[in-house]
Design an enzyme around this catalytic site. Structure first.
Site, mmCIF file in Angstrom:
data_model
loop_
_atom_site.group_PDB
_atom_site.id
_atom_site.type_symbol
_atom_site.label_atom_id
_atom_site.label_comp_id
_atom_site.label_asym_id
_atom_site.label_seq_id
_atom_site.Cartn_x
_atom_site.Cartn_y
_atom_site.Cartn_z
ATOM 1 N N CYS A 37 0.839 -1.205 0.000
ATOM 2 C CA CYS A 37 0.000 0.000 0.000
ATOM 3 C C CYS A 37 0.872 1.251 0.000
ATOM 4 O O CYS A 37 1.366 1.668 1.055
ATOM 5 C CB CYS A 37 -0.934 0.001 1.215
ATOM 6 S SG CYS A 37 -2.033 1.432 1.274
ATOM 7 N N CYS B 142 -0.520 4.085 2.113
ATOM 8 C CA CYS B 142 -0.325 3.892 3.554
ATOM 9 C C CYS B 142 1.113 4.188 3.971
ATOM 10 O O CYS B 142 1.357 4.823 5.002
ATOM 11 C CB CYS B 142 -0.660 2.458 3.952
ATOM 12 S SG CYS B 142 -2.270 1.856 3.415
ATOM 13 N N ASP B 143 2.072 3.698 3.197
ATOM 14 C CA ASP B 143 3.460 3.670 3.652
ATOM 15 C C ASP B 143 4.417 4.552 2.863
ATOM 16 O O ASP B 143 5.582 4.702 3.247
ATOM 17 C CB ASP B 143 3.983 2.226 3.609
ATOM 18 C CG ASP B 143 3.163 1.295 4.496
ATOM 19 O OD1 ASP B 143 2.673 1.768 5.546
ATOM 20 O OD2 ASP B 143 3.001 0.111 4.139
#
Length: 313
Positions: free
Chosen positions: A136, A139-140
């Site tokens: 992701c 997300c990261d």
């Protein structure tokens, strides 16, 4: 064999399942959550989370999901660390069976079984998960500002993630197994014209390396041809963008899904094609796949279930 009766059975945990439990228990529906194969969902395999409201300093994935679980339990949600293996949605109450053969009869069911990211199957992916390997970018990606990273895939999702990372990272390699991109023409044009993205066509990742965290990837180009060539790239982030598998297999006899297996819901609701069965979180979301979106849909599912019970009791 034991038999349990409940107004609301929530199959699956994670942000969607636990939030559905919070809302349903506050509505005095006495829900039961079956946590499934991965209690807490995909976020339990994530390290730092910085984009969920309420955590200004960030939070570890397992810690956040434990907070969700505790909050659901505080309001009376019964949480069972087991797996639902079989369902019968032919009539109400719905009949569900767990991995011990116990039966749950439920007036309503909320499916929140999530989706599992597809990986290449390399042993190194597990070794460096949370230490450079991610599924992701949204997300990261923030953790890789100014660093060199790679994205695996050739479709729209891979191109979108490469473009997103190009605004953060020093350089983005897009590793494409074929000789062409499968993304839309508009997306291909954006990627090709981005000076921060280098496309590696005809390439397969065969391994990852690094002392304690990810430091690079072993690649092979034109595998199995006279042009076959092995080389390494130095990267600190390795992002998989080859799709997800929604965890919906046991429901397909009863519940309508799209071609990829994601549960279809009616409009802005969480209603499925079976009255009294609702779906929340990543199992019904092929687009966003974010914890905050999953939690919101868990809230909606609990409210939809409450309304259904009020009308049909």
């Amino acid at each position: 064999m034991e038999k349990t009766l409940t107004k609301v059975l929530i199959i699956g945990s994670g942000p969607a399942g636990y939030t559905a439990g919070m809302y349903a228990s506050r509505a005095n529906l006495q829900p039961i959550v079956y946590e499934g194969h991965q209690p807490g969902g995909q976020l339990t395999q994530t390290t730092e989370i910085e984009n969920f409201p309420g955590y200004p300093e960030g939070v570890q994935g397992p810690e956040m999901m434990n907070h969700f679980r505790q909050q659901a339990e505080r309001f009376g949600t019964k949480i069972v660390p087991r797996i639902i293996t079989k369902v019968d949605f032919s009539k109400r109450p719905f009949i569900c069976e767990d991995d011990r053969g116990d039966i749950i009869e439920a007036e309503t069911v909320i499916i929140s079984t999530g989706a599992s990211a597809k990986y290449l199957g390399l042993p190194d992916e597990e070794k460096y998960r949370g230490l450079g390997v991610s599924a992701c970018a949204t997300c990261d990606g923030f953790f890789y500002r100014g660093r060199e990273v790679a994205v695996v895939g050739g479709g729209d999702t891979a191109c979108e993630e490469a473009l997103y990372l190009s605004t953060l990272a020093k350089k983005v390699y897009l590793i494409v197994r074929r000789g062409v991109l499968r993304a839309s023409e508009v997306m291909q044009k954006r990627v090709r014209e981005n000076p921060n993205i280098e496309i590696l066509f005809h390439c397969n990742t065969i391994g990852l390396f690094g002392e304690e965290v990810l430091e690079g990837a072993h690649l092979v180009s034109h595998k199995g041809t006279p042009e076959e060539d092995y080389f390494d790239i130095s990267i600190e982030g390795f992002f998989l963008a080859i799709g997800h598998n929604p965890n919906t297999e046991i429901f397909k006899e009863w519940i309508e899904t799209d071609e990829e297996g994601y549960i279809k819901v009616e409009g802005a609701t969480t209603r499925t094609n079976v009255e009294g069965v609702f779906a929340a979180g990543d199992c019904a979301d092929p687009r966003y796949r974010q914890a905050i979106v999953a939690a919101g849909s868990g809230c909606k599912a609990a409210m939809d279930a409450e309304k259904f019970l009020t009308i049909n009791e």
